[in-house]
Each structure stands twice: as structure tokens, then as C-alpha cells.
Design a protein around this motif. Structure first.
Motif, PDB file in Angstrom:
ATOM      1  N   ASP A   1      14.542  14.730   4.876  1.00 43.86           N
ATOM      2  CA  ASP A   1      12.950  15.207   4.311  1.00 43.86           C
ATOM      3  C   ASP A   1      12.149  14.246   4.252  1.00 43.86           C
ATOM      4  O   ASP A   1      12.475  12.934   4.428  1.00 43.86           O
ATOM      5  CB  ASP A   1      13.474  15.995   3.040  1.00 43.86           C
ATOM      6  N   ALA A   2      10.973  14.573   4.083  1.00 43.67           N
ATOM      7  CA  ALA A   2       9.899  13.678   4.210  1.00 43.67           C
ATOM      8  C   ALA A   2       8.775  14.308   3.085  1.00 43.67           C
ATOM      9  O   ALA A   2       8.468  15.389   3.162  1.00 43.67           O
ATOM     10  CB  ALA A   2       9.129  13.257   5.665  1.00 43.67           C
ATOM     11  N   LEU A   3       7.949  13.369   2.355  1.00 47.03           N
ATOM     12  CA  LEU A   3       6.961  13.749   1.385  1.00 47.03           C
ATOM     13  C   LEU A   3       5.668  12.745   1.862  1.00 47.03           C
ATOM     14  O   LEU A   3       5.909  11.640   2.284  1.00 47.03           O
ATOM     15  CB  LEU A   3       7.354  13.228   0.016  1.00 47.03           C
ATOM     16  N   LEU A   4       4.329  13.382   1.507  1.00 44.48           N
ATOM     17  CA  LEU A   4       3.535  12.638   1.325  1.00 44.48           C
ATOM     18  C   LEU A   4       2.982  11.959   0.143  1.00 44.48           C
ATOM     19  O   LEU A   4       3.082  12.946  -0.814  1.00 44.48           O
ATOM     20  CB  LEU A   4       2.102  13.396   2.049  1.00 44.48           C
ATOM     21  N   VAL A   5       3.118  10.977  -0.332  1.00 42.99           N
ATOM     22  CA  VAL A   5       2.991  10.202  -1.438  1.00 42.99           C
ATOM     23  C   VAL A   5       1.766   9.837  -1.805  1.00 42.99           C
ATOM     24  O   VAL A   5       1.264   8.829  -1.087  1.00 42.99           O
ATOM     25  CB  VAL A   5       4.375   9.495  -1.678  1.00 42.99           C
ATOM     26  N   THR A   6       1.115  10.199  -2.856  1.00 36.05           N
ATOM     27  CA  THR A   6      -0.279   9.467  -3.050  1.00 36.05           C
ATOM     28  C   THR A   6      -0.209   8.796  -4.414  1.00 36.05           C
ATOM     29  O   THR A   6       0.043   9.338  -5.306  1.00 36.05           O
ATOM     30  CB  THR A   6      -1.452  10.750  -3.159  1.00 36.05           C
ATOM     31  N   VAL A   7      -0.618   7.424  -4.183  1.00 32.35           N
ATOM     32  CA  VAL A   7      -0.805   6.700  -5.354  1.00 32.35           C
ATOM     33  C   VAL A   7      -2.022   6.032  -5.248  1.00 32.35           C
ATOM     34  O   VAL A   7      -2.543   5.347  -4.575  1.00 32.35           O
ATOM     35  CB  VAL A   7       0.206   5.619  -5.483  1.00 32.35           C
ATOM     36  N   ASP A   8      -2.751   6.108  -6.516  1.00 33.83           N
ATOM     37  CA  ASP A   8      -4.177   5.614  -6.640  1.00 33.83           C
ATOM     38  C   ASP A   8      -5.049   5.802  -5.297  1.00 33.83           C
ATOM     39  O   ASP A   8      -5.791   4.943  -4.823  1.00 33.83           O
ATOM     40  CB  ASP A   8      -4.136   3.852  -6.716  1.00 33.83           C
ATOM     41  N   GLY A   9      -5.096   7.266  -4.937  1.00 29.77           N
ATOM     42  CA  GLY A   9      -5.714   7.583  -3.900  1.00 29.77           C
ATOM     43  C   GLY A   9      -5.246   7.286  -2.470  1.00 29.77           C
ATOM     44  O   GLY A   9      -5.911   7.558  -1.513  1.00 29.77           O
TER      45      GLY A   9
ATOM     46  N   LEU B   1      14.252   4.940  -6.729  1.00 33.52           N
ATOM     47  CA  LEU B   1      13.242   5.102  -5.614  1.00 33.52           C
ATOM     48  C   LEU B   1      12.020   4.467  -6.093  1.00 33.52           C
ATOM     49  O   LEU B   1      11.491   3.901  -5.301  1.00 33.52           O
ATOM     50  CB  LEU B   1      13.106   6.691  -5.799  1.00 33.52           C
ATOM     51  N   LEU B   2      11.889   4.287  -7.539  1.00 34.26           N
ATOM     52  CA  LEU B   2      10.628   3.572  -8.123  1.00 34.26           C
ATOM     53  C   LEU B   2      10.873   2.181  -7.870  1.00 34.26           C
ATOM     54  O   LEU B   2       9.902   1.493  -7.428  1.00 34.26           O
ATOM     55  CB  LEU B   2      10.522   4.175  -9.443  1.00 34.26           C
TER      56      LEU B   2
ATOM     57  N   LEU C   1       3.933  -0.079  -3.069  1.00 34.07           N
ATOM     58  CA  LEU C   1       3.251   1.312  -3.242  1.00 34.07           C
ATOM     59  C   LEU C   1       3.020   1.597  -4.606  1.00 34.07           C
ATOM     60  O   LEU C   1       1.995   2.217  -5.063  1.00 34.07           O
ATOM     61  CB  LEU C   1       4.259   2.169  -2.727  1.00 34.07           C
ATOM     62  N   LEU C   2       3.754   0.831  -5.508  1.00 32.56           N
ATOM     63  CA  LEU C   2       3.674   1.081  -6.932  1.00 32.56           C
ATOM     64  C   LEU C   2       3.587  -0.328  -7.681  1.00 32.56           C
ATOM     65  O   LEU C   2       4.356  -1.011  -7.404  1.00 32.56           O
ATOM     66  CB  LEU C   2       4.816   2.006  -7.462  1.00 32.56           C
ATOM     67  N   GLU C   3       2.449  -0.421  -8.641  1.00 29.84           N
ATOM     68  CA  GLU C   3       2.654  -1.805  -9.324  1.00 29.84           C
ATOM     69  C   GLU C   3       3.310  -1.582 -10.374  1.00 29.84           C
ATOM     70  O   GLU C   3       3.509  -0.876 -11.103  1.00 29.84           O
ATOM     71  CB  GLU C   3       1.118  -1.863  -9.626  1.00 29.84           C
TER      72      GLU C   3
ATOM     73  N   LEU D   1       3.340   8.999 -13.636  1.00 24.18           N
ATOM     74  CA  LEU D   1       2.953   7.763 -13.194  1.00 24.18           C
ATOM     75  C   LEU D   1       1.688   8.010 -12.476  1.00 24.18           C
ATOM     76  O   LEU D   1       1.231   6.939 -11.617  1.00 24.18           O
ATOM     77  CB  LEU D   1       4.248   7.308 -12.394  1.00 24.18           C
ATOM     78  N   GLY D   2       1.189   9.110 -12.236  1.00 24.29           N
ATOM     79  CA  GLY D   2      -0.105   9.210 -11.377  1.00 24.29           C
ATOM     80  C   GLY D   2       0.319   9.406 -10.005  1.00 24.29           C
ATOM     81  O   GLY D   2      -0.510   9.311  -9.001  1.00 24.29           O
ATOM     82  N   ILE D   3       1.525   9.719  -9.672  1.00 26.55           N
ATOM     83  CA  ILE D   3       2.196   9.915  -8.298  1.00 26.55           C
ATOM     84  C   ILE D   3       2.151  11.196  -7.709  1.00 26.55           C
ATOM     85  O   ILE D   3       2.805  11.984  -8.439  1.00 26.55           O
ATOM     86  CB  ILE D   3       3.590   9.127  -8.080  1.00 26.55           C
TER      87      ILE D   3
END
Length: 331
Positions: A108-116, A309-310, A318-320, A66-68
Motif C-alpha cells: 500500500d502507499a500513501l501521500l503524506v503531507t507535513v508542513d506543506g 513509523l514516526l 520528513l518530521l522534525e 501532529l499536523g500530518i
């Protein structure tokens, strides 16, 4: 480079003076407003197993198509969660229940990058018993960004074919079909606008492996569940319809309350482990002599764990979505 490395490992005291003193990883504070996701459900519904299965799927690259891109907010905290939950679950061991606490910190925690764009996403696994305590636990709910309500199929559904599975995990017959009190506690505390909660919400019917041959669950569990594109709103709508109809048909309406009271809500068929645990110990003798379930003898095979989650990511913006929203119709 050394400065960035120090920041990645540094902590900052939380400025919230109303809470007890605690510290947050610096990367958690450098990428805009965090998305906080809380798992809701009484003890034993499988919240910890679901979160661990989600993190395991993400770690295996389940979101790459998904590019995530995901990385830990703090490597030491993340690896601690992997060691005590994810690795234990993937080794086939049953995870212990979440310990009740009077103060909530993210699991827990994540840094999620979508489309920059990068945003912190923090996951809160709250013990069901903690939600009945007055004070900071329920106050935390006023600022949560998304909720995942976990429905235990063994507790919510009065199906006779589930009797043996309930005996294995120690669920008494008189406790079946009784509404989850944590759902009421959380929904009664959430702020509302025009009578509805604005917090994006997902309802998960967990432990669906015990109903793998029941329609329409059999159809959805045959799906691979690993996403290859952003969720199609039409399929999410269809699955939500099926979950709603299944729970309503089996008189599990109390677990549908989040759908009735939240403005945005999706529903999902999920199995965090893909199978039920086995009793690994003496089983003879009188009552109480059987050992508690301690292992998944055949290993685990999580099904559809990333779907909720999605959906939360989509509702949060955050996600289209991958297609147009379906037209709502009366049923």
C-alpha cells in the motif's frame, strides 16, 4: 478537474528495464522521491498485522495531532488493502501469511503531507520465504529507504510463561531462540559505508501483550501510544535502551544485529493486536487435530504501533523532533 481525476486513477509503466513489467500509480511519481519502507521478519512474526494496525490508526486520525495529513496514492489499491487486511483485522480475524513471490511490489502507499510538503510513502510487506530466493527480491533491498525489523516475542524469548501462547499459535519448542534468518539475509545485502548501513532502521519487539506484566514492558504499554506531538528524542532513546536491555538480558542478541550494524536505529515495544488469537475450532484428539488460531475473540487493541513509523519519518527528515537529541552515555 477531469484531467486531475484521470491522473489520480492512471498508471504508468515502470521505466526500470531490469525488473519484470509492472505499473505504478501516477500520483506516486508526481511528488518527489518516494520513501520506501520494508517490513522484515520471518513468516508468523506479525508483519502484516503490524502494517494493517498502522494503517487502521492512520485512518482513525492517529497522525492528525501532529499536523500530518495522509491520503491514498491510488484509491482502488488502498481500498483493496483495507478490505483484505485492515477491515479483517478490525473484525477480529487472524490475517493469512504473506504469499511468497519472486517480484516485490508495494502493499500500500500513501501521500503524506507535513508542513506543506507532500511525499509518497510506500509500504512493502515481504514474505520471509521470498527473501531466501535469488533475484529481484533481495536486489530490491539495495534501493529501500527504511527498514522495520519485526521481532516475534514468542520466538525470540525463551521464557517459560510464554509456553501456552506458543502452543496456541503452533510454535515448536525447538524453534524458540533461533535467530531469524531474514535479518541476516537483509543485513548481508545492504550497502555499507565505513562498515555501517546508512538505511534508517527500527527494531520492533512485537506481540508485547503476552508480556504486559513484565517490567519495563508494563510501563511502556500503559502509555496510550497515540502521539499528540512529534516523538521526543529523549523518550525514544529511553525506550530504545529498555528494548535493547530486555532482549540482551533474555539472550536474544541475534535480533539486535540491526542495531549493531545500522548507523541510525531505534527500538520499540509494540503489540499490533493487543491480545493473542484464540483457537476457534475442535481442539481434542491427537497431534495436529487442533485448529489454527483464527480469531481475536475479544477484538483487537493495538498498542504503540505508530512509534516505529514516526521514528522512520524523523530519521528520513520528513518530521522534525519535538525536543533536543539526548546526550549519549556509556551503559
Amino acid at each position: 478537474m477531469r484531467r486531475q481525476d484521470q491522473l489520480n486513477r492512471a498508471f504508468l509503466k515502470c521505466p526500470n528495464s531490469s525488473a519484470q513489467p509492472h505499473f505504478l500509480p501516477v500520483p506516486y511519481l508526481l511528488h518527489g522521491k518516494p520513501l520506501t519502507v520494508a517490513f522484515v521478519g520471518q513468516s508468523g512474526t506479525g508483519k502484516t498485522h503490524l502494517l494493517a494496525a498502522m494503517m487502521a490508526e492512520i485512518g482513525r486520525g492517529g497522525l492528525d495531532s501532529l499536523g500530518i495529513r495522509c491520503r491514498s496514492v491510488n484509491s482502488s489499491q488502498h481500498h483493496a488493502f483495507l478490505a483484505r487486511a485492515v477491515n479483517e483485522l478490525e473484525a477480529g480475524r487472524v490475517l493469512p501469511a504473506t504469499t511468497p513471490t519472486e517480484f516485490v511490489e508495494f502493499t500500500d502507499a500513501l501521500l503524506v503531507t507535513v508542513d506543506g510538503r507532500t511525499r509518497p510513502v510506500a509500504f512493502f510487506d515481504i514474505a520471509g520465504e521470498s527473501l531466501h530466493l535469488p533475484g529481484n527480491v533481495t536486489e530490491f533491498l539495495l534501493g529501500v529507504d527504511a527498514l522495520i525489523f519485526v521481532v516475534d516475542a514468542l520466538r525470540a524469548l525463551r521464557l517459560r510463561q510464554l509456553t501456552l501462547a506458543r502452543e496456541v499459535v503452533g510454535i515448536r519448542p525447538q524453534n524458540v531462540g533461533i535467530a531469524d534468518p531474514t535479518f541476516t539475509t537483509v543485513l548481508d545485502r545492504l550497502p555499507r559505508r565505513d562498515g555501517l548501513c546508512d538505511v534508517p532502521t527500527a527494531i520492533v519487539l512485537n506481540k508485547c501483550d503476552v508480556l504486559r506484566f513484565e517490567p519495563p514492558i508494563d510501563h511502556w504499554l500503559r502509555e496510550d501510544g497515540r502521539p499528540t506531538s512529534a516523538p521526543d528524542p529523549a523518550l525514544v532513546f529511553q525506550e530504545s535502551q529498555d528494548v535493547y536491555a530486555f532482549l540482551a538480558h533474555h539472550q536474544a542478541n541475534p535480533w539486535l544485529r540491526p542495531f549493531m550494524e545500522c548507523r541510525r536505529c531505534t527500538l520499540h515495544f509494540v503489540s499490533a493486536t493487543g491480545m493473542s488469537p484464540a483457537v476457534m475450532g475442535p481442539t481434542g484428539g491427537g497431534s495436529g487435530s487442533a485448529s489454527a488460531p483464527s480469531a481475536f475473540a475479544g477484538g483487537i487493541r493495538p498498542r504503540r504501533v505508530l512509534g516505529p513509523l514516526l521514528s522512520v519519518f524523523q530519521m528520513w527528515g520528513l518530521l522534525e523532533p519535538s525536543g533536543p537529541a539526548p546526550r549519549l552515555r556509556e551503559v
